[in-house]
Write a protein that holds these residues in place. Structure first.
Motif, PDB file in Angstrom:
ATOM      1  N   THR A   1      10.400 -48.066 -16.405  1.00  0.00           N
ATOM      2  CA  THR A   1       9.482 -47.852 -17.537  1.00  0.00           C
ATOM      3  C   THR A   1       9.712 -46.483 -18.160  1.00  0.00           C
ATOM      4  O   THR A   1       9.804 -45.467 -17.455  1.00  0.00           O
ATOM      5  N   ARG A   2       9.815 -46.440 -19.485  1.00  0.00           N
ATOM      6  CA  ARG A   2      10.008 -45.165 -20.169  1.00  0.00           C
ATOM      7  C   ARG A   2       8.667 -44.457 -20.375  1.00  0.00           C
ATOM      8  O   ARG A   2       7.625 -45.089 -20.498  1.00  0.00           O
ATOM      9  N   LEU A   3       8.742 -43.134 -20.396  1.00  0.00           N
ATOM     10  CA  LEU A   3       7.534 -42.328 -20.539  1.00  0.00           C
ATOM     11  C   LEU A   3       6.970 -42.411 -21.953  1.00  0.00           C
ATOM     12  O   LEU A   3       7.714 -42.482 -22.933  1.00  0.00           O
ATOM     13  N   LYS A   4       5.644 -42.382 -22.041  1.00  0.00           N
ATOM     14  CA  LYS A   4       4.947 -42.227 -23.318  1.00  0.00           C
ATOM     15  C   LYS A   4       4.219 -40.893 -23.250  1.00  0.00           C
ATOM     16  O   LYS A   4       3.116 -40.787 -22.723  1.00  0.00           O
ATOM     17  N   VAL A   5       4.880 -39.869 -23.752  1.00  0.00           N
ATOM     18  CA  VAL A   5       4.434 -38.495 -23.519  1.00  0.00           C
ATOM     19  C   VAL A   5       3.485 -38.009 -24.604  1.00  0.00           C
ATOM     20  O   VAL A   5       3.739 -38.193 -25.793  1.00  0.00           O
ATOM     21  N   HIS A   6       2.387 -37.399 -24.186  1.00  0.00           N
ATOM     22  CA  HIS A   6       1.515 -36.660 -25.091  1.00  0.00           C
ATOM     23  C   HIS A   6       0.699 -35.671 -24.263  1.00  0.00           C
ATOM     24  O   HIS A   6       0.757 -35.673 -23.037  1.00  0.00           O
ATOM     25  N   ILE A   7      -0.054 -34.815 -24.938  1.00  0.00           N
ATOM     26  CA  ILE A   7      -0.843 -33.782 -24.252  1.00  0.00           C
ATOM     27  C   ILE A   7      -2.281 -34.272 -24.090  1.00  0.00           C
ATOM     28  O   ILE A   7      -2.869 -34.837 -25.012  1.00  0.00           O
ATOM     29  N   PHE A   8      -2.842 -34.041 -22.903  1.00  0.00           N
ATOM     30  CA  PHE A   8      -4.204 -34.497 -22.623  1.00  0.00           C
ATOM     31  C   PHE A   8      -4.833 -33.585 -21.577  1.00  0.00           C
ATOM     32  O   PHE A   8      -4.164 -32.736 -20.970  1.00  0.00           O
ATOM     33  N   SER A   9      -6.134 -33.772 -21.352  1.00  0.00           N
ATOM     34  CA  SER A   9      -6.870 -32.941 -20.403  1.00  0.00           C
ATOM     35  C   SER A   9      -6.552 -33.348 -18.969  1.00  0.00           C
ATOM     36  O   SER A   9      -6.813 -34.487 -18.556  1.00  0.00           O
ATOM     37  N   GLY A  10      -6.033 -32.423 -18.196  1.00  0.00           N
ATOM     38  CA  GLY A  10      -5.743 -32.693 -16.793  1.00  0.00           C
ATOM     39  C   GLY A  10      -7.014 -32.852 -15.972  1.00  0.00           C
ATOM     40  O   GLY A  10      -7.075 -33.677 -15.045  1.00  0.00           O
ATOM     41  N   ARG A  11      -8.038 -32.092 -16.302  1.00  0.00           N
ATOM     42  CA  ARG A  11      -9.318 -32.169 -15.574  1.00  0.00           C
ATOM     43  C   ARG A  11      -9.944 -33.546 -15.753  1.00  0.00           C
ATOM     44  O   ARG A  11     -10.407 -34.168 -14.781  1.00  0.00           O
ATOM     45  N   GLU A  12      -9.970 -34.040 -16.985  1.00  0.00           N
ATOM     46  CA  GLU A  12     -10.554 -35.364 -17.239  1.00  0.00           C
ATOM     47  C   GLU A  12      -9.797 -36.449 -16.492  1.00  0.00           C
ATOM     48  O   GLU A  12     -10.400 -37.383 -15.934  1.00  0.00           O
ATOM     49  N   LEU A  13      -8.464 -36.346 -16.462  1.00  0.00           N
ATOM     50  CA  LEU A  13      -7.658 -37.354 -15.764  1.00  0.00           C
ATOM     51  C   LEU A  13      -7.961 -37.350 -14.268  1.00  0.00           C
ATOM     52  O   LEU A  13      -8.126 -38.412 -13.651  1.00  0.00           O
TER      53      LEU A  13
ATOM     54  N   SER B   1       9.413 -37.152 -10.874  1.00  0.00           N
ATOM     55  CA  SER B   1      10.822 -36.888 -11.189  1.00  0.00           C
ATOM     56  C   SER B   1      11.126 -37.279 -12.631  1.00  0.00           C
ATOM     57  O   SER B   1      11.886 -36.594 -13.325  1.00  0.00           O
ATOM     58  N   LYS B   2      10.546 -38.392 -13.109  1.00  0.00           N
ATOM     59  CA  LYS B   2      10.751 -38.809 -14.500  1.00  0.00           C
ATOM     60  C   LYS B   2      10.209 -37.757 -15.467  1.00  0.00           C
ATOM     61  O   LYS B   2      10.679 -37.634 -16.600  1.00  0.00           O
ATOM     62  N   HIS B   3       9.212 -37.013 -15.033  1.00  0.00           N
ATOM     63  CA  HIS B   3       8.628 -35.957 -15.873  1.00  0.00           C
ATOM     64  C   HIS B   3       9.383 -34.634 -15.730  1.00  0.00           C
ATOM     65  O   HIS B   3       9.007 -33.639 -16.364  1.00  0.00           O
ATOM     66  N   GLY B   4      10.416 -34.593 -14.906  1.00  0.00           N
ATOM     67  CA  GLY B   4      11.154 -33.346 -14.704  1.00  0.00           C
ATOM     68  C   GLY B   4      10.469 -32.408 -13.735  1.00  0.00           C
ATOM     69  O   GLY B   4      10.730 -31.197 -13.753  1.00  0.00           O
ATOM     70  N   GLY B   5       9.572 -32.939 -12.873  1.00  0.00           N
ATOM     71  CA  GLY B   5       8.845 -32.093 -11.929  1.00  0.00           C
ATOM     72  C   GLY B   5       9.316 -32.272 -10.495  1.00  0.00           C
ATOM     73  O   GLY B   5      10.343 -32.903 -10.218  1.00  0.00           O
ATOM     74  N   ARG B   6       8.555 -31.699  -9.569  1.00  0.00           N
ATOM     75  CA  ARG B   6       8.891 -31.738  -8.145  1.00  0.00           C
ATOM     76  C   ARG B   6       7.685 -32.214  -7.345  1.00  0.00           C
ATOM     77  O   ARG B   6       6.543 -32.071  -7.787  1.00  0.00           O
ATOM     78  N   VAL B   7       7.935 -32.758  -6.148  1.00  0.00           N
ATOM     79  CA  VAL B   7       6.850 -33.112  -5.226  1.00  0.00           C
ATOM     80  C   VAL B   7       7.194 -32.555  -3.856  1.00  0.00           C
ATOM     81  O   VAL B   7       8.355 -32.538  -3.453  1.00  0.00           O
ATOM     82  N   TRP B   8       6.160 -32.112  -3.144  1.00  0.00           N
ATOM     83  CA  TRP B   8       6.352 -31.624  -1.781  1.00  0.00           C
ATOM     84  C   TRP B   8       5.002 -31.633  -1.070  1.00  0.00           C
ATOM     85  O   TRP B   8       3.962 -31.885  -1.683  1.00  0.00           O
ATOM     86  N   ALA B   9       5.033 -31.365   0.212  1.00  0.00           N
ATOM     87  CA  ALA B   9       3.785 -31.432   0.988  1.00  0.00           C
ATOM     88  C   ALA B   9       3.833 -30.443   2.141  1.00  0.00           C
ATOM     89  O   ALA B   9       4.908 -30.039   2.605  1.00  0.00           O
ATOM     90  N   GLU B  10       2.634 -30.066   2.597  1.00  0.00           N
ATOM     91  CA  GLU B  10       2.474 -29.207   3.770  1.00  0.00           C
ATOM     92  C   GLU B  10       1.359 -29.796   4.623  1.00  0.00           C
ATOM     93  O   GLU B  10       0.354 -30.280   4.083  1.00  0.00           O
ATOM     94  N   SER B  11       1.549 -29.780   5.943  1.00  0.00           N
ATOM     95  CA  SER B  11       0.531 -30.401   6.798  1.00  0.00           C
ATOM     96  C   SER B  11       0.421 -29.696   8.143  1.00  0.00           C
ATOM     97  O   SER B  11       1.421 -29.218   8.698  1.00  0.00           O
ATOM     98  N   MET B  12      -0.813 -29.601   8.629  1.00  0.00           N
ATOM     99  CA  MET B  12      -1.099 -29.170   9.988  1.00  0.00           C
ATOM    100  C   MET B  12      -1.867 -30.318  10.646  1.00  0.00           C
ATOM    101  O   MET B  12      -3.003 -30.619  10.235  1.00  0.00           O
ATOM    102  N   PRO B  13      -1.263 -31.027  11.612  1.00  0.00           N
ATOM    103  CA  PRO B  13      -1.902 -32.197  12.222  1.00  0.00           C
ATOM    104  C   PRO B  13      -3.342 -31.924  12.649  1.00  0.00           C
ATOM    105  O   PRO B  13      -3.647 -30.883  13.250  1.00  0.00           O
TER     106      PRO B  13
END
Length: 482
Positions: free
Chosen positions: A322-334, A449-461
């Motif tokens: 699926t191709r991206l449909k890019v626009h600017i929006f409120s991150g808090r509302e999402l 990745s489609k947005h050109g970003g990164r993902v990662w995680a940190e955990s303490m069991p």
């Protein structure tokens, strides 16, 4: 001859710095019109030469009453009496101020031009039109051809280039000399003394003299070897890219075929398994005891699990295409929308929700909502052993990107298993511990990745786990990455 001025015309008086001849005649001496050094030169060189030869001509300097110096072109003549003996000295002078100023300006212009030519980053040379011998060769040219200008000046191309190359250069030069205007040679191969074969972009033009005949040839050459190599590399990379795109298009078509196969060919026997398991349970359910009953339950549960995996796999495949449909929006509302959806499914849980400030985001709103839902759903699922569970959404910016985190106080995971975290169908817990298909985090990684970003995680069991993802800042363009 006592040195007094006995006659001077008005122009001469003004040259000496006086208003009228009356201020000079019988009052001032030759020594008054010169500095001690210049007066010594007049008395020891100029006047003796005039006495010996009858006259002397050359440049001299006059000292004025105000202390200024006037350059003059002077002719001194020995004036003799009736007996032929020198009785006085006559002088004719021309003011050289303007000529000296012009000469100074010309010299400054010459120095500027020579400095520009010498320090230019390109090879600059000038040849005589007659035999094409070099008369000017700058420092950049020395560095390029690997020879000093003392070895170049006064020589032509046949003195240090291979014959065939020298013939080629000479033929081009003759073409230039026969024409008006700039002659552009986009690519000119040259064999240098120290750098081997190089490629030059050269421009040449003929230069005419005062009589309108061609006197010189000017050449300016830029070493474009590295640029040509880079262009060749880019061309090679473009060809590789075209091949890669072609392979990707083929792979996408194969993936579509595979998706169709999964959707139809695999689900058909799966429906049969589910249907016959239900039929068997209906027809012989009362007769199935112990392990036999357990086997039937395992078959039914496995069929349901398989159907869930197929559904998840199809969703993952569709998302990837699926191709991206890019626009600017409120991150808090999402984030609040996604949290509200999750809260509605877990009203029986005691969960403390903390949603911090999240800036405007630039991306596909629908896809990014799925990212929030997947991460929040995981946070709720893996923190169900906590009372209360605490789930926090927060963000911070680095200038070029916005980093968003989802943190929970759940069971966590062993960081030694991190490499499996975002893989398709990769799970760090068993179905008996926590339900799931192993697709959710793979979806998160695919979207980000489609947005050109990164993902990662940190955990303490058994303490806390934080999943992070980054997105380009809202004032940066998001380009389709997949």
């Amino acid at each position: 001859m006592n040195g007094l001025h006995t006659y001077i015309n008005p122009a001469g008086a003004r040259m000496l710095g006086y208003n009228t001849p009356a201020e000079v005649i019988g009052i001032t001496r030759i020594s008054d019109a010169h500095t001690p050094e210049d007066f010594k030169y007049v008395m020891e060189v100029c006047i003796p030469a005039a006495l010996k030869n009858g006259s002397w001509s050359g440049e001299n300097r006059l000292l004025r009453p105000d202390g200024s110096i006037l350059p003059v072109d002077q002719t001194i003549v020995a004036i003799k009496d009736k007996n032929g003996r020198p009785s006085s000295m006559g002088s004719i002078m021309t003011d050289l101020t303007e000529r000296k100023r012009t000469e100074q300006e010309l010299q400054e212009s010459r120095t500027l031009i020579e400095s520009v030519v010498e320090n230019a980053p390109f090879m600059i040379f000038v040849k005589e039109a007659a035999d094409l011998r070099f008369i000017i060769f700058n420092h950049a040219g020395e560095e390029l051809v690997g020879r000093s200008r003392k070895d170049l000046l006064g020589k032509n191309d046949f003195d240090f280039f291979p014959p065939e190359q020298a013939k080629w250069f000479t033929a081009k030069d003759r073409e230039v000399l026969e024409k008006d205007g700039i002659y552009d040679i986009p690519e000119e191969p040259i064999l240098t003394a120290k750098k081997g074969q190089r490629i030059l972009h050269t421009k040449k033009i003929s230069i005419k003299g005062p009589d309108k005949t061609t006197k010189y040839l000017l050449g300016i050459s830029e070493d474009i070897t590295e640029r040509k190599l880079a262009e060749e590399k880019i061309t090679e990379l473009n060809e590789d890219l075209k091949l890669t795109v072609s392979k990707m298009e083929t792979a996408n078509k194969e993936l579509e075929t595979f998706t169709y196969s999964v959707s139809h060919d695999l689900r058909t026997p799966l429906r049969h398994i589910t249907a016959f398991a239900k039929l068997l349970d209906k027809e012989a359910g009362d007769q199935l005891k112990g392990e036999t009953r357990h086997y039937l339950e395992v078959i039914s549960a496995s069929a349901v699990k398989m159907d869930e995996l197929i559904t998840s796999l199809l969703a993952f495949s569709k998302l990837a295409r699926t191709r991206l449909k890019v626009h600017i929006f409120s991150g808090r509302e999402l984030a609040e929308e996604a949290a509200a959806d999750i809260k509605g499914e877990h009203r029986d849980r005691e969960i403390e929700w903390r949603i911090g400030e999240i800036p405007q985001l630039n991306g596909d709103r629908f896809m990014l909502k799925q990212v929030f839902i997947n991460l929040l759903d995981n946070a709720v699922k893996y923190s169900r052993g906590k009372n209360p569970a605490r789930i926090e959404i927060f963000s911070h910016s680095t200038g070029d990107e916005t980093i968003i985190g989802v943190r929970d106080n759940g069971t966590g995971f062993n960081m030694k298993l991190y490499d499996r975290l975002f893989g398709v169908f990769q799970r760090l817990h068993t179905d008996q511990e926590f339900e799931g298909t192993g697709i959710g985090l793979a979806n998160v990684k695919s979207v980000i990745s489609k947005h050109g970003g990164r993902v990662w995680a940190e955990s303490m069991p058994d303490k806390e786990t934080t999943f992070y993802f980054s997105l380009p800042a809202s004032d940066h363009e998001v380009k389709q990455a997949g």
